[in-house]
Write a protein that holds these residues in place. Structure first.
Motif, PDB file in Angstrom:
ATOM      1  N   LEU A 144       0.818  -1.226   0.000  1.00 13.54           N
ATOM      2  CA  LEU A 144       0.000   0.000   0.000  1.00 13.54           C
ATOM      3  C   LEU A 144       0.847   1.270   0.000  1.00 13.54           C
ATOM      4  O   LEU A 144       0.362   2.337  -0.359  1.00 13.54           O
ATOM      5  CB  LEU A 144      -0.928   0.031   1.222  1.00 13.54           C
ATOM      6  CG  LEU A 144      -2.153  -0.890   1.196  1.00 13.54           C
ATOM      7  CD1 LEU A 144      -2.855  -0.857   2.547  1.00 13.54           C
ATOM      8  CD2 LEU A 144      -3.126  -0.487   0.096  1.00 13.54           C
ATOM      9  N   TRP A 152      -3.479   0.482   7.668  1.00 17.19           N
ATOM     10  CA  TRP A 152      -3.839  -0.812   7.060  1.00 17.19           C
ATOM     11  C   TRP A 152      -2.634  -1.759   6.993  1.00 17.19           C
ATOM     12  O   TRP A 152      -2.494  -2.538   6.056  1.00 17.19           O
ATOM     13  CB  TRP A 152      -4.433  -0.626   5.658  1.00 17.19           C
ATOM     14  CG  TRP A 152      -5.776   0.010   5.662  1.00 17.19           C
ATOM     15  CD1 TRP A 152      -6.950  -0.575   6.033  1.00 17.19           C
ATOM     16  CD2 TRP A 152      -6.110   1.358   5.296  1.00 17.19           C
ATOM     17  NE1 TRP A 152      -7.981   0.330   5.918  1.00 17.19           N
ATOM     18  CE2 TRP A 152      -7.502   1.514   5.464  1.00 17.19           C
ATOM     19  CE3 TRP A 152      -5.366   2.441   4.835  1.00 17.19           C
ATOM     20  CZ2 TRP A 152      -8.153   2.701   5.195  1.00 17.19           C
ATOM     21  CZ3 TRP A 152      -6.013   3.628   4.566  1.00 17.19           C
ATOM     22  CH2 TRP A 152      -7.385   3.753   4.743  1.00 17.19           C
ATOM     23  N   HIS A 200      -3.841  -5.128   0.209  1.00 17.50           N
ATOM     24  CA  HIS A 200      -5.307  -5.132   0.079  1.00 17.50           C
ATOM     25  C   HIS A 200      -5.616  -5.581  -1.343  1.00 17.50           C
ATOM     26  O   HIS A 200      -5.050  -5.040  -2.291  1.00 17.50           O
ATOM     27  CB  HIS A 200      -5.873  -3.737   0.340  1.00 17.50           C
ATOM     28  CG  HIS A 200      -6.374  -3.568   1.735  1.00 17.50           C
ATOM     29  ND1 HIS A 200      -5.552  -3.672   2.823  1.00 17.50           N
ATOM     30  CD2 HIS A 200      -7.631  -3.321   2.231  1.00 17.50           C
ATOM     31  CE1 HIS A 200      -6.275  -3.490   3.927  1.00 17.50           C
ATOM     32  NE2 HIS A 200      -7.540  -3.278   3.597  1.00 17.50           N
ATOM     33  N   ASN A 217      -8.853  -6.039  -2.687  1.00 19.79           N
ATOM     34  CA  ASN A 217     -10.174  -5.752  -3.250  1.00 19.79           C
ATOM     35  C   ASN A 217     -10.091  -4.559  -4.191  1.00 19.79           C
ATOM     36  O   ASN A 217     -11.100  -4.035  -4.601  1.00 19.79           O
ATOM     37  CB  ASN A 217     -11.237  -5.572  -2.168  1.00 19.79           C
ATOM     38  CG  ASN A 217     -11.076  -4.285  -1.368  1.00 19.79           C
ATOM     39  OD1 ASN A 217     -10.084  -3.580  -1.507  1.00 19.79           O
ATOM     40  ND2 ASN A 217     -12.044  -4.001  -0.529  1.00 19.79           N
ATOM     41  N   ASN A 226      -6.612  -2.537  -4.321  1.00 20.70           N
ATOM     42  CA  ASN A 226      -5.387  -1.757  -4.187  1.00 20.70           C
ATOM     43  C   ASN A 226      -4.156  -2.407  -4.819  1.00 20.70           C
ATOM     44  O   ASN A 226      -3.431  -1.752  -5.585  1.00 20.70           O
ATOM     45  CB  ASN A 226      -5.147  -1.447  -2.710  1.00 20.70           C
ATOM     46  CG  ASN A 226      -6.438  -1.029  -2.021  1.00 20.70           C
ATOM     47  OD1 ASN A 226      -7.175  -1.881  -1.565  1.00 20.70           O
ATOM     48  ND2 ASN A 226      -6.740   0.259  -1.988  1.00 20.70           N
ATOM     49  N   ASN A 275     -10.060 -10.321   1.525  1.00 20.42           N
ATOM     50  CA  ASN A 275      -9.931  -8.887   1.261  1.00 20.42           C
ATOM     51  C   ASN A 275      -8.520  -8.325   1.346  1.00 20.42           C
ATOM     52  O   ASN A 275      -8.164  -7.399   0.632  1.00 20.42           O
ATOM     53  CB  ASN A 275     -10.826  -8.154   2.270  1.00 20.42           C
ATOM     54  CG  ASN A 275     -11.198  -6.782   1.821  1.00 20.42           C
ATOM     55  OD1 ASN A 275     -12.013  -6.643   0.907  1.00 20.42           O
ATOM     56  ND2 ASN A 275     -10.617  -5.761   2.413  1.00 20.42           N
ATOM     57  N   GLU A 305     -17.157  -1.667  -0.263  1.00 13.59           N
ATOM     58  CA  GLU A 305     -17.158  -2.105   1.103  1.00 13.59           C
ATOM     59  C   GLU A 305     -18.376  -1.478   1.745  1.00 13.59           C
ATOM     60  O   GLU A 305     -18.288  -0.702   2.657  1.00 13.59           O
ATOM     61  CB  GLU A 305     -15.892  -1.629   1.806  1.00 13.59           C
ATOM     62  CG  GLU A 305     -14.621  -2.212   1.186  1.00 13.59           C
ATOM     63  CD  GLU A 305     -13.352  -1.686   1.849  1.00 13.59           C
ATOM     64  OE1 GLU A 305     -13.395  -1.136   2.966  1.00 13.59           O
ATOM     65  OE2 GLU A 305     -12.292  -1.849   1.224  1.00 13.59           O
ATOM     66  N   ARG A 365     -16.706   5.549  -2.376  1.00 19.74           N
ATOM     67  CA  ARG A 365     -15.470   5.557  -3.176  1.00 19.74           C
ATOM     68  C   ARG A 365     -15.324   4.339  -4.085  1.00 19.74           C
ATOM     69  O   ARG A 365     -14.751   4.420  -5.160  1.00 19.74           O
ATOM     70  CB  ARG A 365     -14.253   5.662  -2.253  1.00 19.74           C
ATOM     71  CG  ARG A 365     -14.120   4.502  -1.285  1.00 19.74           C
ATOM     72  CD  ARG A 365     -13.072   4.759  -0.206  1.00 19.74           C
ATOM     73  NE  ARG A 365     -12.969   3.641   0.711  1.00 19.74           N
ATOM     74  CZ  ARG A 365     -13.839   3.380   1.690  1.00 19.74           C
ATOM     75  NH1 ARG A 365     -14.866   4.179   1.871  1.00 19.74           N
ATOM     76  NH2 ARG A 365     -13.690   2.342   2.475  1.00 19.74           N
ATOM     77  N   HIS A 366     -15.811   3.184  -3.637  1.00 13.69           N
ATOM     78  CA  HIS A 366     -15.726   1.995  -4.498  1.00 13.69           C
ATOM     79  C   HIS A 366     -16.819   2.086  -5.560  1.00 13.69           C
ATOM     80  O   HIS A 366     -17.978   2.297  -5.235  1.00 13.69           O
ATOM     81  CB  HIS A 366     -15.944   0.716  -3.688  1.00 13.69           C
ATOM     82  CG  HIS A 366     -14.768   0.322  -2.850  1.00 13.69           C
ATOM     83  ND1 HIS A 366     -13.773  -0.509  -3.323  1.00 13.69           N
ATOM     84  CD2 HIS A 366     -14.413   0.643  -1.594  1.00 13.69           C
ATOM     85  CE1 HIS A 366     -12.864  -0.692  -2.384  1.00 13.69           C
ATOM     86  NE2 HIS A 366     -13.220   0.005  -1.317  1.00 13.69           N
ATOM     87  N   TRP A 414      -7.197   6.876  -4.479  1.00 14.73           N
ATOM     88  CA  TRP A 414      -7.276   5.787  -5.462  1.00 14.73           C
ATOM     89  C   TRP A 414      -8.605   5.776  -6.196  1.00 14.73           C
ATOM     90  O   TRP A 414      -8.689   5.346  -7.358  1.00 14.73           O
ATOM     91  CB  TRP A 414      -6.977   4.424  -4.839  1.00 14.73           C
ATOM     92  CG  TRP A 414      -7.944   3.956  -3.782  1.00 14.73           C
ATOM     93  CD1 TRP A 414      -7.732   3.967  -2.443  1.00 14.73           C
ATOM     94  CD2 TRP A 414      -9.264   3.415  -3.981  1.00 14.73           C
ATOM     95  NE1 TRP A 414      -8.837   3.477  -1.783  1.00 14.73           N
ATOM     96  CE2 TRP A 414      -9.786   3.127  -2.706  1.00 14.73           C
ATOM     97  CE3 TRP A 414     -10.043   3.151  -5.104  1.00 14.73           C
ATOM     98  CZ2 TRP A 414     -11.064   2.582  -2.525  1.00 14.73           C
ATOM     99  CZ3 TRP A 414     -11.313   2.611  -4.927  1.00 14.73           C
ATOM    100  CH2 TRP A 414     -11.808   2.335  -3.651  1.00 14.73           C
ATOM    101  N   HIS A 457      -4.793   9.017   0.390  1.00  8.28           N
ATOM    102  CA  HIS A 457      -6.150   8.455   0.481  1.00  8.28           C
ATOM    103  C   HIS A 457      -7.129   9.458   1.094  1.00  8.28           C
ATOM    104  O   HIS A 457      -8.233   9.576   0.528  1.00  8.28           O
ATOM    105  CB  HIS A 457      -6.027   7.179   1.341  1.00  8.28           C
ATOM    106  CG  HIS A 457      -7.288   6.421   1.551  1.00  8.28           C
ATOM    107  ND1 HIS A 457      -8.196   6.766   2.508  1.00  8.28           N
ATOM    108  CD2 HIS A 457      -7.799   5.332   0.946  1.00  8.28           C
ATOM    109  CE1 HIS A 457      -9.222   5.912   2.489  1.00  8.28           C
ATOM    110  NE2 HIS A 457      -8.992   5.036   1.546  1.00  8.28           N
ATOM    111  N   GLN A 501      -1.125   6.663   0.356  1.00 12.30           N
ATOM    112  CA  GLN A 501      -1.373   5.315  -0.160  1.00 12.30           C
ATOM    113  C   GLN A 501      -0.996   5.360  -1.636  1.00 12.30           C
ATOM    114  O   GLN A 501      -1.523   6.176  -2.380  1.00 12.30           O
ATOM    115  CB  GLN A 501      -2.851   4.959   0.030  1.00 12.30           C
ATOM    116  CG  GLN A 501      -3.114   3.487   0.028  1.00 12.30           C
ATOM    117  CD  GLN A 501      -4.553   3.172   0.410  1.00 12.30           C
ATOM    118  OE1 GLN A 501      -4.961   3.320   1.553  1.00 12.30           O
ATOM    119  NE2 GLN A 501      -5.315   2.768  -0.557  1.00 12.30           N
TER     120      GLN A 501
HETATM  121  C1  FUC Z   1      -9.676  -0.619   0.588  1.00  9.28           C
HETATM  122  C2  FUC Z   1     -10.373   0.714   0.570  1.00  9.28           C
HETATM  123  C3  FUC Z   1      -9.926   1.658   1.598  1.00  9.28           C
HETATM  124  C4  FUC Z   1      -8.419   1.628   1.705  1.00  9.28           C
HETATM  125  C5  FUC Z   1      -7.935   0.241   1.972  1.00  9.28           C
HETATM  126  C6  FUC Z   1      -6.464   0.144   2.092  1.00  9.28           C
HETATM  127  O1  FUC Z   1     -10.249  -1.500   1.464  1.00  9.28           O
HETATM  128  O2  FUC Z   1     -11.743   0.615   0.681  1.00  9.28           O
HETATM  129  O3  FUC Z   1     -10.369   2.925   1.175  1.00  9.28           O
HETATM  130  O4  FUC Z   1      -7.878   2.069   0.511  1.00  9.28           O
HETATM  131  O5  FUC Z   1      -8.312  -0.554   0.901  1.00  9.28           O
END
Ligand code: FUC
Length: 924
Positions: A397, A409, A414, A416, A418, A466, A546, A619-620, A659, A697, A701
């Motif tokens: 990240l 994080w 991540h 899903n 990133n 995830n 999410e 955001r997603h 992102w 972010h 990130q």
């Molecule tokens: C995803 C995003 C969050 C964040 C995280 C590291 O789960 O929903 O915004 O970027 O990754």
């Protein structure tokens, strides 16, 4: 920024003095002290390089996150602060992680600690009867608290401390992207000092050099500090600092060695493990670091790092500074120089933080704004090279840079979106090699993921949820809105297929991509269930990242599985997979719910039921996976779904985290709307970018940096639909420019030159024999294609704006226009003004037959005449016609004018933007 302002006001007096800088003359003065080998390079490093590919600042960093300058070689990363009296070099090695086997809390890979027979079935049943389920209820059934998850760790900080000078002037800190060299220069009490830093992938070391203009000017002590969550042995012998120990949490052993080398003066090892250098002409530091981490499941431990680290430092020391630097620059440029982008930019002589602030506040001219956009594009490529080289873990990240023991994080993987986003620019911006760590890493998830798939799902494939770590955490946790995402592996597998499409590497396809696609397809063939609503195969339980409720068949789940099975089916065909598995794939695909539905307000549905809220700005934007990075929807073949995707995207708005904005650049590029893509880029730069140009972010990130670089490439060249689309989403603000070295699927390298919004010249280098389809406005007009080797004209098939070249491997094909259209108009006019627009048509190389030219203007404007008839134009000649244009009263902003030249079966065009200012009432 506020902190920074405070530093300006309260810091030592020279902070203010340095705001007025005059460093350009300094470089020449420094040369003699460096000798010849590095001298030439120094000169260019001390100023923005001609292409403007340098970040620079007129004061040291005080804040790690927003100000340090990153160098890295994939495994090692350094954040350079650039302090004058005390330099801080915060460093990382990518495998230094807490958690995993041996972790203080225990470790279970996220697998259920007790078997839960029937748990998934129970959730499925409820979803089947009630259609939705509260995430809190689902997590109580399927989740469990994390144990031994761990986090990426800072390795430590090298501190180089000297005396505080009375007066400092001409301070500059920079990062030259083309050479991947950072540096500092300043004058302290009248003596000029310079420093250089680079992280070499060629020699797997970080190198720093401190020099003074006069002999004996380097007087410093070099030491190492690190957090207390580890045992620490710190020794100095023969100028070699050795820093070693083990993390308290999991016993992971680590070691860093720093060799301090001097020219002139003296060097003393101190009992506390630091080294003092007195009166040296130059001091060079060579750093290597490692851990006993290994990617091998289930122990994740290998050899003690001591021998390898010692060997690397010894070898680098023997090589010497100049050779190390030369090898590093050559290695970096071998990747970085493959792509160049020219948007007609002009880099103003401003520190990068000020450049960014002025971009946000509207204080830059258009060509200066483009300079930041080009810099940002190339910075994404730089960061990928610096944080993803073979032999280490993929970019996390934060890439490879982290100053904390508990980063946001965990600075983990991540999956899903990133980690996938980190690699979006890899192929298209010609950095294919940087994907190797990704594939090694995802391959390493198969072993633990197979256990998770078996224990949780009783299934033949493998799974990861995830987020994950270098210790194969493939199970779940207990955060209700993000613990469940078994589609992650399928999404990751897309990169394998794409790598094959871009490179056409058959060995990679057969040995790595296909087995990966197949194992994940098996997981999903086993896991899909029949939806009682319509008999289609769906993912259940399914969760759109999410947010919202759990349901069966959320659009993203279906689209990802569609993508996986479709890619696997195409790959199976190529590798000659057995009939039985191919039939199984085909049957599953035929029954699969494709995850595409248009809802009550014209939106693309995020869930199988029409639950979308037009005010949801989450955001997603997961349900648009089919548009990007998927290829299920494209505007050419799916206009309805395209319109629905656009509707959804407009409702989501132009906000979001870093992102998220980067993803939206890609979405708008795929929707062929260059201006909206550009708007997202400017939103990202204005509101989600830190002074060191790291994406935020917030917090920092790195995915947004990578996503945006990919998005810019996507505006210029696309190839996901099997056609090389040239300038598919060119923004009005980039109406003239050129790009070279972008890659298209099919092993094709693409260069484009354009003017007035239209491509004039397209160069394609074919890596393989076979047909290449290309789409461009150029082919709607009069053009010629030549083979660069033979100089001969190549016959091509043409259909509208698309042509097919029957390419030979290794040949370069050049398509050029035979007719050029240019528009001239005032840059600014007042509303309601009458002004003249001239269109010039030039015949290049061949005669242009009789044609007609008209000018399209925005609604409410007038243009006279509607059209001009043009006589045939002899090769080499040109003609200019004029239009009298009146702008609309009361409307301001950028207006687009488009001249269209039409002949018998061909057309060519040019666009231009005129800015309209509304005049104060009564003044007109
Ligand atoms: C995803 C995003 C969050 C964040 C995280 C590291 O789960 O929903 O915004 O970027 O990754």
């Amino acid at each position: 920024m506020i902190e920074r302002e405070r530093a300006r006001l309260t810091g030592p007096p020279w902070y203010r003095a340095t705001v007025v800088t005059a460093t350009l003359t300094v470089a020449a003065a420094v040369l003699p002290a460096f000798g010849t080998a590095t001298g030439a390079a120094e000169t260019s490093d001390l100023r923005p390089s001609p292409e403007g590919l340098t970040l620079w600042y007129d004061e040291p960093a005080s804040d790690w996150e927003s100000e340090v300058l990153p160098v890295g070689n994939g495994a090692l990363g350094v954040g350079v602060f650039g302090g004058v009296a005390t330099e801080r070099l915060q460093f990382n090695e990518k495998t230094l992680w807490t958690g995993g086997p041996g972790a203080a809390d225990g470790y279970d890979f996220g697998n259920w600690r007790e078997p839960r027979p029937g748990a998934i079935e129970e959730v499925r049943q409820r979803l089947d009867t009630e259609l939705r389920a509260d995430p809190e209820w689902v997590v109580s059934k399927l989740g469990q608290p994390k144990r031994g998850y761990g986090a990426y760790q800072t390795f430590g900080e090298i501190r180089v401390s000297g005396a505080e000078p009375e007066e400092v002037a001409d301070y500059r800190r920079y990062l030259n992207l083309a050479d991947a060299v950072a540096g500092v220069s300043y004058e302290a009490d009248g003596v000029h000092h310079t420093r250089e830093y680079f992280a070499s992938a060629a020699d797997d070391v970080v190198v720093a050099r401190f020099s003074g203009e006069v002999p004996g000017a380097v007087d410093v002590t070099v030491g190492v500090t690190a957090p207390d969550n580890r045992s620490k042995n710190l020794t100095a012998r023969g100028g070699r600092i050795t820093f070693s120990g083990a993390l308290d949490d999991n016993g992971l052993r680590y070691e860093a060695q720093i060799q301090v080398l001097t020219d002139g003066g003296s060097r003393v090892d101190n009992p506390d493990g630091s080294v003092t250098v007195t009166d040296a002409d130059t001091m060079t530091l060579v750093l290597a670091a490692g851990t006993d981490y290994s990617a091998e499941y289930p122990v994740y431990r290998g050899e003690d790092p001591h021998a390898a680290v010692t060997e690397r430092v010894d070898a680098a020391v023997a090589k010497g500074y100049d050779a190390l630097r030369a090898a590093h620059v050559a290695d970096h440029r071998g990747l970085f120089d493959r792509v160049s982008l020219d948007l007609g930019q002009r880099m103003p002589d401003l520190p990068t933080d000020e450049l960014l602030a002025r971009y946000r506040d509207g204080g830059l001219a258009a060509e200066e704004r483009r300079a930041l956009e080009v810099l940002y594009f190339q910075y994404g490529r730089y960061l990928l090279i610096a944080s993803s080289r073979s032999g280490s873990l993929p970019a996390n990240l934060q890439g490879v840079w982290n100053d904390s023991t508990s980063p946001p994080w965990s600075a983990d993987y991540h999956v899903n979106i990133n980690l996938q986003m980190n690699y979006w620019p890899a192929e298209v911006t010609n950095l294919s090699e940087t994907t190797e760590p990704l594939f090694d890493y995802v391959d390493s998830l198969v072993a633990p993921g197979t256990v998770t798939a078996k224990e949780m799902f009783g299934n033949r494939g493998w799974v990861v949820h995830n987020e994950t770590t270098p210790f194969g955490y493939t199970g779940v946790h207990d955060w209700a809105t993000s613990f469940w995402f078994p589609e992650a592996g399928a999404w990751l597998a897309q990169s394998y297929w794409e790598h094959y499409l871009f490179t056409r590497d058959e060995t990679f396809l057969a040995e790595r991509a296909y087995p990966m696609l197949k194992s994940l397809s098996r997981f999903w063939i086993d896991e899909l269930v029949t939806d009682s609503r319509d008999g289609r195969l769906v993912v259940s339980p399914s969760y759109s990242p999410e947010q919202g409720d759990f349901s069966a068949g959320a659009s993203m789940s279906q689209q990802i599985v569609w993508d996986l099975l479709t890619n696997t089916a195409e790959a199976a065909e190529l590798v000659g997979e057995d009939e039985e598995f191919r039939a199984e794939l085909a049957a599953t695909l035929a029954d699969l719910d494709p995850g595409l539905r248009i809802g009550s307000w014209g939106q693309l549905q995020e869930w199988k039921e029409d639950w979308d809220d037009p005010n949801n700005q989450h955001r997603h934007v997961s349900h648009l996976f089919a548009l990007h990075p998927g290829r299920q929807i494209d505007p050419y073949s799916e206009p309805e779904y395209t319109a629905a995707a656009e509707k959804s995207l407009l409702a989501r708005g132009d906000g979001g985290t870093g992102w998220s904005k980067a993803w939206k650049i890609n979405f708008w590029a795929r929707l062929l709307d260059g201006d909206h893509a550009h708007k997202m880029l400017s939103e990202l730069l204005s509101h989600s970018t830190l002074p060191n140009l790291w994406d935020t972010h917030p917090p920092f990130q790195i995915d947004g940096n990578f996503g945006a670089t990919a998005g810019i490439a996507e505006m210029l060249v696309q190839s996901h639909r099997g056609v090389v689309d040239v300038l598919p989403a060119l923004p009005t603000e980039w109406s003239t420019g050129s790009v070279s070295g972008l890659r298209a699927r099919g092993d094709v390298t693409v260069d484009v030159e354009w003017a007035n919004g239209t491509a004039n010249r397209i160069t394609l280098e074919a890596g393989r024999d076979g047909p290449i389809r290309i789409h461009s406005g150029l082919f709607g007009g009069r053009f010629r294609v030549t083979d660069a080797e033979t100089g001969r004209t190549v016959d091509v098939e043409r259909d509208g704006e698309e042509i097919v070249i029957d390419a030979d491997a290794g040949h370069t094909y050049v398509a050029t226009t035979l007719v050029e259209v240019a528009l001239s108009a005032p840059d600014r006019v007042e509303d309601g003004a009458l002004f003249t627009v001239e269109a010039t048509v030039a015949a290049v190389d061949r005669t242009v037959p009789a044609s007609r030219i008209g000018l399209a203007v925005p609604e409410g404007w007038t243009v006279v005449p509607a059209e001009h008839a043009l006589r045939p134009l002899r090769a080499g000649s040109s003609t200019t016609v004029a239009f009298a244009v009146t702008s609309k009263v009361g409307e301001s902003g950028g207006a687009r004018l488009r001249a269209v030249l039409r002949g018998d079966g061909w057309r060519a065009s040019a666009t231009r933007v005129v800015t309209v200012d509304v005049s104060p009432a009564g003044v007109r």
